[in-house]
Design a protein around this motif. Structure first.
Motif, short mmCIF file in Angstrom:
data_model
loop_
_atom_site.label_atom_id
_atom_site.label_comp_id
_atom_site.label_asym_id
_atom_site.label_seq_id
_atom_site.Cartn_x
_atom_site.Cartn_y
_atom_site.Cartn_z
N ARG A 75 40.45 49.51 39.60
CA ARG A 75 41.70 48.59 40.27
C ARG A 75 41.90 48.75 41.61
N ILE A 76 42.02 47.51 42.25
CA ILE A 76 42.23 47.77 43.80
C ILE A 76 43.73 47.40 44.39
N GLY A 77 44.21 48.05 45.10
CA GLY A 77 45.50 47.71 45.46
C GLY A 77 45.69 48.15 46.99
N LYS A 78 46.79 47.83 47.65
CA LYS A 78 46.92 48.01 48.68
C LYS A 78 47.74 49.22 49.15
N TYR A 79 47.50 49.79 50.36
CA TYR A 79 48.35 51.23 50.91
C TYR A 79 48.71 50.76 52.26
N MET A 80 49.89 50.91 52.55
CA MET A 80 50.65 50.55 53.81
C MET A 80 51.28 51.83 54.29
N GLU A 81 51.05 52.05 55.58
CA GLU A 81 52.00 53.22 56.19
C GLU A 81 52.80 52.53 57.27
N SER A 135 48.82 43.47 33.37
CA SER A 135 48.38 42.22 32.66
C SER A 135 47.57 41.48 33.65
N VAL A 136 47.44 41.68 34.83
CA VAL A 136 46.58 40.63 35.84
C VAL A 136 45.45 41.11 35.78
N LEU A 137 44.41 40.26 35.96
CA LEU A 137 42.94 40.49 35.84
C LEU A 137 42.65 40.83 37.41
N ASP A 138 41.48 41.47 37.68
CA ASP A 138 41.20 42.08 39.00
C ASP A 138 39.96 42.11 39.17
N ASN A 179 36.55 44.50 39.40
CA ASN A 179 35.49 44.30 38.74
C ASN A 179 34.05 44.27 39.53
N ALA A 180 34.38 43.62 40.59
CA ALA A 180 32.98 43.57 41.67
C ALA A 180 32.49 44.76 42.13
N VAL A 181 33.80 45.64 42.23
CA VAL A 181 33.39 46.91 42.80
C VAL A 181 32.95 47.94 41.77
N LYS A 182 33.45 47.85 40.65
CA LYS A 182 32.74 48.66 39.41
C LYS A 182 31.29 48.03 39.41
N LYS A 193 43.57 50.66 51.85
CA LYS A 193 43.36 50.18 50.73
C LYS A 193 43.54 51.40 49.68
N TYR A 194 44.02 50.98 48.47
CA TYR A 194 44.43 52.11 47.16
C TYR A 194 43.71 51.49 46.30
N MET A 195 42.98 52.50 45.63
CA MET A 195 42.02 52.07 44.49
C MET A 195 42.34 53.09 43.32
N GLU A 196 42.38 52.79 42.23
CA GLU A 196 42.37 53.74 40.97
C GLU A 196 41.41 53.50 40.28
N LEU A 197 40.43 54.53 40.01
CA LEU A 197 39.32 54.50 39.15
C LEU A 197 39.41 55.47 38.10
N GLU A 198 38.96 55.00 36.96
CA GLU A 198 38.82 55.84 35.73
C GLU A 198 37.42 56.35 35.76
N ILE A 199 37.20 57.49 35.54
CA ILE A 199 35.88 58.50 35.84
C ILE A 199 35.68 59.17 34.41
N ASP A 200 34.82 58.67 33.80
CA ASP A 200 34.13 59.15 32.53
C ASP A 200 33.32 60.32 32.58
N LEU A 201 34.08 61.58 32.83
CA LEU A 201 33.39 62.84 32.93
C LEU A 201 34.49 63.89 32.74
N ASP A 202 34.09 64.89 32.29
CA ASP A 202 34.75 65.90 31.60
C ASP A 202 35.26 67.04 32.59
N ASP A 203 34.35 67.40 33.47
CA ASP A 203 34.11 68.43 34.29
C ASP A 203 35.03 67.89 35.74
N LYS A 204 36.15 68.98 36.03
CA LYS A 204 36.80 68.29 37.26
C LYS A 204 35.86 68.35 38.57
N SER A 205 34.98 69.50 38.80
CA SER A 205 34.52 69.64 39.94
C SER A 205 33.36 68.77 40.35
N GLN A 206 32.67 68.20 39.00
CA GLN A 206 31.47 67.37 38.94
C GLN A 206 32.35 65.84 39.21
#
Lengths: 82, 82
Positions: B38-44, B13-16, B20-23, A41-54
């Protein structure tokens, strides 16, 4: 604000039936050079924090508690500023 | 022999709904700093070819034909030697 790119993969020792199914499909499409396939799985999260270590600490907690099943999965992540 | 690391993500542009459930789950666990997920796939994939440009071309074809649904998903990949 950081963007966390999280990669979750099955541990080496864990069988990956989904990966095998994809490998078989690739072979039946003629892609015989696909010798092995592992799916994660690959996930992109936006993290609303200013401190990198936190942010690092909090994303680690998110992975341990929800995003990865650490019994069978490994995770790693990177943080991108902005 | 190459290892292909393939990332498949939903187009902007595609809803995820899975993201949203993970958030929502992260928020209910107290991770209110998770602003967006946002959730995606990662493959090796292990690719049994010696020529890098040929491997690039074949992995592109695999993505177009099977690994990604290019109507709603973007993909990118990197090739690692050995």
């Amino acid at each position: 604000m950081f963007k966390a790119l999280v990669y979750v993969t099955l541990k080496e020792s864990v069988l990956d039936p989904q990966g095998n199914a994809v490998k078989d499909s690739l072979h039946s499409l003629g892609f015989n050079e696909a010798a092995d396939v592992r799916i994660g799985k690959y996930m992109e999260l936006e993290i609303d924090l200013d401190d990198k270590s936190q942010a690092e600490q909090r994303v680690t907690e998110m992975c341990e508690k929800l995003l990865a099943n650490t019994v069978i999965e490994d995770y790693r992540f990177e943080l991108i500023e902005g």
